[in-house]
Scaffold this motif. Structure first.
Motif, PDB file in Angstrom:
ATOM      1  N   GLY A 181       0.831  -1.429   0.413  1.00  0.00           N
ATOM      2  CA  GLY A 181       0.158  -0.034  -0.215  1.00  0.00           C
ATOM      3  C   GLY A 181       0.833   1.072  -0.114  1.00  0.00           C
ATOM      4  N   ARG A 182       2.131   1.143   0.679  1.00  0.00           N
ATOM      5  CA  ARG A 182       2.919   2.332   0.870  1.00  0.00           C
ATOM      6  C   ARG A 182       3.625   2.711  -0.724  1.00  0.00           C
ATOM      7  N   ALA A 183       3.498   1.627  -1.624  1.00  0.00           N
ATOM      8  CA  ALA A 183       4.177   1.414  -2.717  1.00  0.00           C
ATOM      9  C   ALA A 183       3.444   2.315  -3.895  1.00  0.00           C
ATOM     10  N   PHE A 184       1.955   1.641  -3.136  1.00  0.00           N
ATOM     11  CA  PHE A 184       0.920   1.544  -4.215  1.00  0.00           C
ATOM     12  C   PHE A 184       0.748   3.173  -4.330  1.00  0.00           C
ATOM     13  N   TYR A 185       0.599   3.666  -3.155  1.00  0.00           N
ATOM     14  CA  TYR A 185      -0.079   5.385  -2.752  1.00  0.00           C
ATOM     15  C   TYR A 185       1.503   6.692  -2.319  1.00  0.00           C
ATOM     16  N   SER A 186       1.931   6.194  -3.153  1.00  0.00           N
ATOM     17  CA  SER A 186       3.241   6.724  -3.399  1.00  0.00           C
ATOM     18  C   SER A 186       2.741   8.225  -4.231  1.00  0.00           C
TER      19      SER A 186
END
Length: 306
Positions: free
Chosen positions: A144-149
């Motif tokens: 999720g952190r990568a997706f919503y970077s």
């Protein structure tokens, strides 16, 4: 938010959406406004014109459940709209809608419980995150952190999905169906406003977005309410390109107002391949950051010894 004004504008906007044909009434002539007349709504709901006019002026306090049900049927409200009307009525009566404490001023979101954090971290094949009633992105799993970077950026204040949607130009690239996402975001915020019209945190957010975004102001003025517990969404991620995912929104009963949301891609689909590519990219980024941190720490220790 003025509860009487909210009731008035919601009822007027719903009345304008129902045509005489939809209600099985003769069209007639001399209509100056779209939708049904007040007298027609009153007739369909089985109340007097005077009483309905009183309700539409916002004086909904004390209205019985049977009257609200009849009014919902006359205006052909869907389940989300009907619930919103009931929330507005309860707020007029001063009755809490969900046991949620009213926040008097904006404050930092409460931390995520350790058990919920463990749950997020255990979900590795999809994007998982916790969102609160103010559209704050409270916590994510690694993917999720990568997706919503594009939303999270380099830190600072808590990432907010509504601010990103309406105030960040990057959102138009991230959301291929930008207008649909905007309607969903505002509709969800409208639901929360009906539950607690005196919430200062939500009031501040609505005021900020209304001042800074013409689109938000237009959508907020439409008084549409939406809930979206499941479905599909499209995104265009700057690293891996377009993704089509299924989403499930799960209310967290232990934390009223918060929801756990999970995005997964269809097995064997190009989107699943891109999701795995994104996970690999994120792992590489984390490894590089850890290596840099180790090197910096070693350099500092060496400097202290010398």
């Amino acid at each position: 938010m003025d509860n009487r004004a909210e009731v008035r504008e919601f009822l007027m906007s719903r009345r304008a959406k129902v045509s005489p044909q939809d209600a099985g009434l003769p069209v007639g002539g001399g209509r100056r406004v779209p939708g049904l007349r007040r007298s027609e709504v009153a007739m369909l709901a089985g109340v007097s014109v005077e009483y309905y006019a009183k309700l539409e002026r916002g004086a909904i306090a004390g209205a019985s459940a049977s009257v609200l049900d009849a009014l919902s049927a006359a205006l052909q409200l869907n389940e989300t709209e009907r619930t919103h009307l009931l929330d507005l009525a309860r707020a007029s009566d001063g009755i809490p809608t969900s046991g949620r404490p009213r926040r008097r001023s904006a404050a930092a979101p409460a931390p995520v419980r350790p058990a919920l954090r463990w749950t997020l971290d255990s979900l590795t094949d999809g994007v998982a995150f916790v969102r609160d009633q103010y559209q704050d992105l409270i916590a994510t799993n690694a993917l999720g952190r990568a997706f919503y970077s594009p939303l999270i950026g380099d830190g600072g204040r808590t990432p907010n999905l509504a601010r990103f949607q309406f105030l960040d130009p990057a959102s138009t690239d991230f959301y291929p169906d930008w207008e649909r996402f905007a309607q969903m975001c505002v509709g969800s915020m409208r639901v929360e406003a009906g539950k607690n019209p005196h919430d200062a945190t939500l009031q501040d957010l609505v005021g900020e977005l209304s001042t800074r975004s013409d689109t938000f102001r237009r959508l907020w003025g439409a008084h549409d309410v939406l809930t979206h517990g499941s479905g599909t969404k499209r995104f265009c991620h700057p690293v891996v390109g377009e993704l089509s995912v299924a989403y499930e929104e799960l209310a967290l009963t232990a934390e009223p107002g918060r929801a756990l949301i999970v995005y997964t891609a269809e097995p064997g689909s190009p989107s699943q391949q891109r999701m795995r590519l994104l996970a690999s990219w994120a792992a590489t980024q984390r490894a590089e950051q850890a290596q840099e941190a180790t090197q910096e720490s070693a350099a500092e220790q060496e400097a202290e010894r010398s």
